[in-house]
Design a protein around this motif. Sequence first.
Motif, PDB file in Angstrom:
ATOM      1  N   HIS A   1       0.988  -1.556  -0.305  1.00 48.69           N
ATOM      2  CA  HIS A   1      -0.133  -0.241  -0.180  1.00 48.69           C
ATOM      3  C   HIS A   1       1.472   1.125  -0.097  1.00 48.69           C
ATOM      4  O   HIS A   1       2.091   1.273   0.929  1.00 48.69           O
ATOM      5  CB  HIS A   1      -0.887   0.228   1.417  1.00 48.69           C
ATOM      6  N   ARG A   2       0.745   2.610  -0.352  1.00 55.19           N
ATOM      7  CA  ARG A   2       0.828   3.184  -1.224  1.00 55.19           C
ATOM      8  C   ARG A   2       0.252   4.566  -0.226  1.00 55.19           C
ATOM      9  O   ARG A   2       0.724   6.043   0.023  1.00 55.19           O
ATOM     10  CB  ARG A   2       1.959   3.890  -2.199  1.00 55.19           C
ATOM     11  N   ARG A   3      -0.666   4.367  -0.698  1.00 53.69           N
ATOM     12  CA  ARG A   3      -1.780   5.783  -0.526  1.00 53.69           C
ATOM     13  C   ARG A   3      -2.999   4.645   1.180  1.00 53.69           C
ATOM     14  O   ARG A   3      -3.415   4.453   1.018  1.00 53.69           O
ATOM     15  CB  ARG A   3      -2.905   5.981  -1.878  1.00 53.69           C
ATOM     16  N   ILE A   4      -2.198   5.537   1.403  1.00 56.68           N
ATOM     17  CA  ILE A   4      -3.182   4.696   3.449  1.00 56.68           C
ATOM     18  C   ILE A   4      -3.380   6.086   4.016  1.00 56.68           C
ATOM     19  O   ILE A   4      -2.513   6.868   4.441  1.00 56.68           O
ATOM     20  CB  ILE A   4      -1.537   4.597   4.169  1.00 56.68           C
ATOM     21  N   GLY A   5      -4.476   5.818   4.398  1.00 57.87           N
ATOM     22  CA  GLY A   5      -5.365   7.134   5.116  1.00 57.87           C
ATOM     23  C   GLY A   5      -5.001   6.523   6.664  1.00 57.87           C
ATOM     24  O   GLY A   5      -5.271   5.447   7.134  1.00 57.87           O
ATOM     25  N   VAL A   6      -5.902   7.655   6.871  1.00 65.34           N
ATOM     26  CA  VAL A   6      -5.415   7.439   8.344  1.00 65.34           C
ATOM     27  C   VAL A   6      -6.353   8.849   9.493  1.00 65.34           C
ATOM     28  O   VAL A   6      -7.261   9.329   9.110  1.00 65.34           O
ATOM     29  CB  VAL A   6      -4.576   8.161   9.512  1.00 65.34           C
ATOM     30  N   ILE A   7      -7.381   7.883  10.039  1.00 59.64           N
ATOM     31  CA  ILE A   7      -8.551   8.539  10.900  1.00 59.64           C
ATOM     32  C   ILE A   7      -7.825   8.855  12.943  1.00 59.64           C
ATOM     33  O   ILE A   7      -7.889   7.821  13.272  1.00 59.64           O
ATOM     34  CB  ILE A   7      -9.888   8.067  11.541  1.00 59.64           C
ATOM     35  N   THR A   8      -7.370   9.779  12.810  1.00 58.10           N
ATOM     36  CA  THR A   8      -6.605  10.195  13.701  1.00 58.10           C
ATOM     37  C   THR A   8      -7.562  10.140  15.411  1.00 58.10           C
ATOM     38  O   THR A   8      -9.116  10.083  15.305  1.00 58.10           O
ATOM     39  CB  THR A   8      -5.763  12.118  14.311  1.00 58.10           C
ATOM     40  N   GLY A   9      -7.187  10.127  17.017  1.00 59.00           N
ATOM     41  CA  GLY A   9      -7.700  10.259  17.554  1.00 59.00           C
ATOM     42  C   GLY A   9      -7.844  11.767  17.857  1.00 59.00           C
ATOM     43  O   GLY A   9      -7.434  12.843  17.160  1.00 59.00           O
ATOM     44  N   PRO A  10      -8.274  12.516  19.246  1.00 58.56           N
ATOM     45  CA  PRO A  10      -8.351  13.786  19.258  1.00 58.56           C
ATOM     46  C   PRO A  10      -7.398  14.765  19.145  1.00 58.56           C
ATOM     47  O   PRO A  10      -6.313  13.646  19.903  1.00 58.56           O
ATOM     48  CB  PRO A  10      -9.227  14.148  21.155  1.00 58.56           C
ATOM     49  N   GLU A  11      -7.132  15.998  19.213  1.00 54.98           N
ATOM     50  CA  GLU A  11      -5.565  15.981  19.388  1.00 54.98           C
ATOM     51  C   GLU A  11      -5.375  16.278  20.337  1.00 54.98           C
ATOM     52  O   GLU A  11      -3.669  16.757  20.871  1.00 54.98           O
ATOM     53  CB  GLU A  11      -5.326  17.911  18.612  1.00 54.98           C
ATOM     54  N   ASP A  12      -6.049  16.805  21.407  1.00 55.50           N
ATOM     55  CA  ASP A  12      -5.411  16.648  22.472  1.00 55.50           C
ATOM     56  C   ASP A  12      -4.748  15.649  23.519  1.00 55.50           C
ATOM     57  O   ASP A  12      -4.635  15.864  24.606  1.00 55.50           O
ATOM     58  CB  ASP A  12      -5.968  17.943  23.594  1.00 55.50           C
ATOM     59  N   VAL A  13      -4.888  14.598  22.746  1.00 55.63           N
ATOM     60  CA  VAL A  13      -5.022  13.284  23.918  1.00 55.63           C
ATOM     61  C   VAL A  13      -3.070  12.888  22.921  1.00 55.63           C
ATOM     62  O   VAL A  13      -3.056  12.846  22.233  1.00 55.63           O
ATOM     63  CB  VAL A  13      -5.739  12.259  23.634  1.00 55.63           C
ATOM     64  N   LEU A  14      -2.589  12.624  24.398  1.00 59.21           N
ATOM     65  CA  LEU A  14      -1.028  12.256  24.061  1.00 59.21           C
ATOM     66  C   LEU A  14      -1.148  10.854  23.175  1.00 59.21           C
ATOM     67  O   LEU A  14      -0.144  11.057  21.670  1.00 59.21           O
ATOM     68  CB  LEU A  14      -0.608  11.878  25.574  1.00 59.21           C
ATOM     69  N   SER A  15      -1.671   9.865  23.591  1.00 64.70           N
ATOM     70  CA  SER A  15      -1.952   9.110  22.583  1.00 64.70           C
ATOM     71  C   SER A  15      -2.140   9.072  21.312  1.00 64.70           C
ATOM     72  O   SER A  15      -1.815   8.446  20.502  1.00 64.70           O
ATOM     73  CB  SER A  15      -2.618   7.728  23.223  1.00 64.70           C
ATOM     74  N   ALA A  16      -3.101  10.269  20.633  1.00 59.71           N
ATOM     75  CA  ALA A  16      -4.186  10.091  19.700  1.00 59.71           C
ATOM     76  C   ALA A  16      -2.877  10.734  18.602  1.00 59.71           C
ATOM     77  O   ALA A  16      -2.550  10.288  17.532  1.00 59.71           O
ATOM     78  CB  ALA A  16      -4.673  10.869  19.491  1.00 59.71           C
ATOM     79  N   ARG A  17      -2.104  11.966  19.914  1.00 59.22           N
ATOM     80  CA  ARG A  17      -0.399  12.804  18.452  1.00 59.22           C
ATOM     81  C   ARG A  17       0.354  11.352  18.011  1.00 59.22           C
ATOM     82  O   ARG A  17       1.079  11.621  17.307  1.00 59.22           O
ATOM     83  CB  ARG A  17      -0.303  13.393  18.969  1.00 59.22           C
TER      84      ARG A  17
END
Length: 343
Positions: free
Chosen positions: A183-199
């Motif tokens: 795969h070369r086009r890999i999308g990401v669905i993140t977590g909340p910006e203010d949560v350390l683990s998500a970042r």
Amino acid sequence: MPGSTGPGARVTIAEIAQEAGVSVATVSKVLNGHAHVADTTRQRVEALLESHNYVRRRSRPTHTVGLIDLVINELDSPWSVEVVRGVQEAAAQHDTGLVVTAVHGRPADTLRWLDNLTKRGSDGVILAVTVLAGAQRRKIQELDVPLVVIDPVGNPDASIPSVGATNWHGGLAATQHLLGLGHRRIGVITGPEDVLSARARLDGYRAALESAGVGVDPRLEVRGDFHHGTGITGAEHLLALPEPPTAIFASSDLQALGAYDAVRRAGLQVGRDISVVGFDDLPVASWASPPLTTVRQPLSDMATMAARIVLRGVEEVLPGGMRRLELATTLVERESTGRPPGH
């Protein structure tokens, strides 16, 4: 005494604490028969309680052991169940009671819990992805109650012990797995910006792409909140792009399962037409159809370790002045990932 209005006035715990020169929590521990109070302190407080004819609302045998509080945002998620299970396991090993409070991110619920904490005289507090304002954190510190945070929001306070997982390595491993499949086009669905683990998971995703010589495309990054709904909307957005991704890395298993729904609605099949990777390895991940490839973070172990820090002391559990502990994540490969179509 300060605050008393006359001979018949009922003295408060706070007034007893002030006269004894101890914290409110210490007085509560004496009232509730907790063992972790020095004999001289206990005798001083008991004498003041007797001299002021304090009426005990409840009493417990002196051999009854302590109590810890677990504060969590919500109880209706598999993530929360794993955390509660881990804390309960450690509490049971130490014959310690456990109070679980869900605050749902509402300030009023947090204030109510803090008031109850003062009355209970708990021996420690564990916060699980819960935001406390500065004044609320100072309130806990004034009670002289040990505090440990699981997966802290924002940058962890260096003075407060915290337990998490190797989220950056988990995001890296998930993305490298997809890159290794072609795969070369890999999308990401993140977590909340203010949560350390998500970042950290997002940074691991980006690092894997850059290391493989694949440019980071902001159009393939969709903000989420770890919940099922943003998994659906995030995947729908990615699939609607002129050049949709061939794989999606979701920052939680619940978001990954939301992506499953979006993929099916688009008439596609997970694992054949598009690959999906989650994060957590909740029990539901292995029950999904197809079973979900995910990054396992040891949620129950993280919670157990947080409880041990509260019960045994940070110096014993985290030697060498450590205040941050991260447990290892591992990639679990299942049927939701495969090579891109046409490869």
